[in-house]
Motif scaffolding. Structure first.
Motif, PDB file in Angstrom:
ATOM      1  N   ARG A   1      10.626  -4.883   8.229  1.00  0.00           N
ATOM      2  CA  ARG A   1      11.100  -4.811   6.994  1.00  0.00           C
ATOM      3  C   ARG A   1      12.287  -5.538   7.313  1.00  0.00           C
ATOM      4  NH1 ARG A   1      12.422   1.655   8.076  1.00  0.00           N
ATOM      5  NH2 ARG A   1      13.646   1.709   5.703  1.00  0.00           N
TER       6      ARG A   1
ATOM      7  N   THR B   1       6.260  -0.410   9.343  1.00  0.00           N
ATOM      8  CA  THR B   1       5.802  -1.108   8.623  1.00  0.00           C
ATOM      9  C   THR B   1       4.554  -1.707   8.888  1.00  0.00           C
ATOM     10  OG1 THR B   1       8.066  -2.669   8.944  1.00  0.00           O
ATOM     11  CG2 THR B   1       7.661  -0.370   7.042  1.00  0.00           C
TER      12      THR B   1
ATOM     13  N   ARG C   1       4.903   0.808   0.599  1.00  0.00           N
ATOM     14  CA  ARG C   1       4.564   1.974   1.727  1.00  0.00           C
ATOM     15  C   ARG C   1       5.237   3.145   1.899  1.00  0.00           C
ATOM     16  NH1 ARG C   1       2.426  -0.210   7.072  1.00  0.00           N
ATOM     17  NH2 ARG C   1       0.828  -1.217   5.911  1.00  0.00           N
TER      18      ARG C   1
END
Length: 366
Positions: free
Chosen positions: A2, A57, A330
């Motif tokens: 991320r 992630t 997400r």
């Protein structure tokens, strides 16, 4: 993986992407554990965002417009050419630089080969993981973004080569500007600003007689700061007086300047820069060109944290090329902000009742 603002990253987090110098050397490897001193040094270099690893992630991979080798070689080539011109500024009056055309054409072939493999690619942030002399990476970014727009517009390969060369060398005149002005870490005085503006004319004179450089490329250097309503420089020309290629480069040059790391300012995020450009639609920039630009910009970069209209926090996973404003995300939290035990992916192009409310400056869950 991320993307996080440097101010929100704490020692112990692991780097998600390699960080390169302007010589193509890896300064920090992917997966390295970040320390306080590393973060301070990156901040001193003008880095405001980093990609970091995050178990929630996992699997989110940030797409690259260019192969790593092309990107590294691109910055090295630009650095070599520009530094030679800086070292010998007097020669602009007495000779030419035939090697310039050869070197930049070789680079353009590499760039075009990479981009032709993925003609549907979107304009992504390219400089989030490079520590460099701003001018080199900016020149490569503007080249890549402009060629992508030219492909979307329908230019031929020969036209794309000329357009790309114009974009790659649009700021070459800055090699003739005082380094004290060029690298000043702050706002320029009026006198310094007027000196900086001369890079357009100096770029034109550097390029206009080069045997391996089309004359249009010199005009791109000359005109990329001209604006439709005549408020640009150096000549204040307007409308159809400005070459089409220079109009494309002017849009991209402004966008990359707004979204780039600089020591003295925090970069805008893509949606902010796009909105700023649109404020000049029809006055500063061509409206039809801006529409193509808007459709090619990934305004929500992969890996960025967003808040949904439902109140949930999410991270962008993928871009829908047919609907760049509605990516796949997400979801990490529930509506109340509590972490989900099992994060899940949501395609906003199929869930029209949910939209992105805002881009977060930092992760809301840590």
């Amino acid at each position: 993986m991320r993307m996080m603002p440097l101010a929100s990253i704490v020692p112990g987090m692991k780097l998600g992407k390699k960080i390169f110098s302007d010589e193509g050397i890896v300064l920090l490897a992917e997966g390295v554990e970040l320390t306080g001193s590393m973060l301070r040094r990156l901040g001193d270099k003008g880095i405001h965002y980093l990609y970091v690893q995050d178990p929630r992630t996992e699997g989110i991979e940030v797409p690259e417009l260019l192969r790593e080798e092309t990107s590294r070689q691109g910055v090295v080539t630009i650095r070599s050419v520009f530094r030679d011109l800086v070292d010998q500024p007097g020669k602009r009056h007495t000779g030419t630089y035939p090697y310039v055309g050869k070197q930049v054409r070789q680079l353009m072939h590499q760039v075009m080969d990479d981009l032709q493999r993925n003609r549907d690619a979107l304009i992504m942030l390219m400089n989030m993981h490079t520590v460099d002399h701003y001018l080199y990476m900016h020149s490569l970014n503007v080249c890549v973004y402009t060629v992508l727009l030219g492909m979307a517009y329908g230019y031929s390969s020969d036209e794309l080569m000329t357009l790309g060369l114009g974009a790659l060398l649009h700021d070459v005149g800055k090699t003739q500007i005082s380094m004290n002005v060029l690298l000043k870490p702050g706002r320029l005085s009026l006198e310094e600003y007027n000196e900086m503006k001369r890079h357009t004319e100096r770029g034109y004179y550097l390029l206009k007689d080069e045997p391996n450089i089309p004359l249009i490329v010199a005009h791109c250097a000359y005109q990329h700061h001209e604006r439709l309503n005549g408020t640009g420089y150096p000549r204040g020309i307007q409308g159809f007086e400005i070459h089409e290629y220079a109009k494309w480069i002017g849009i991209v040059d402004s966008y990359d300047a707004m979204t780039s790391h600089r020591i003295y300012k925090e970069p805008m995020l893509p949606h902010q820069a796009t909105e700023t450009l649109y404020a000049g639609s029809g006055t500063l920039y061509d409206t039809s060109m801006l529409k193509i630009f808007r459709d090619k910009v990934a305004i929500y970069p992969v890996g960025i944290t967003v808040t949904l209209s439902s109140g949930q926090t999410a991270v962008v996973v993928d871009i829908n090329s047919a609907s760049v404003h509605r990516p796949v995300v997400r979801v990490l939290t529930d509506e109340g902000g509590a972490d989900l035990k099992t994060p899940y992916d949501l395609d906003l192009s199929k869930q029209l009742s949910v939209m992105i409310k805002r881009i977060d400056a930092g992760p809301s869950d840590r």
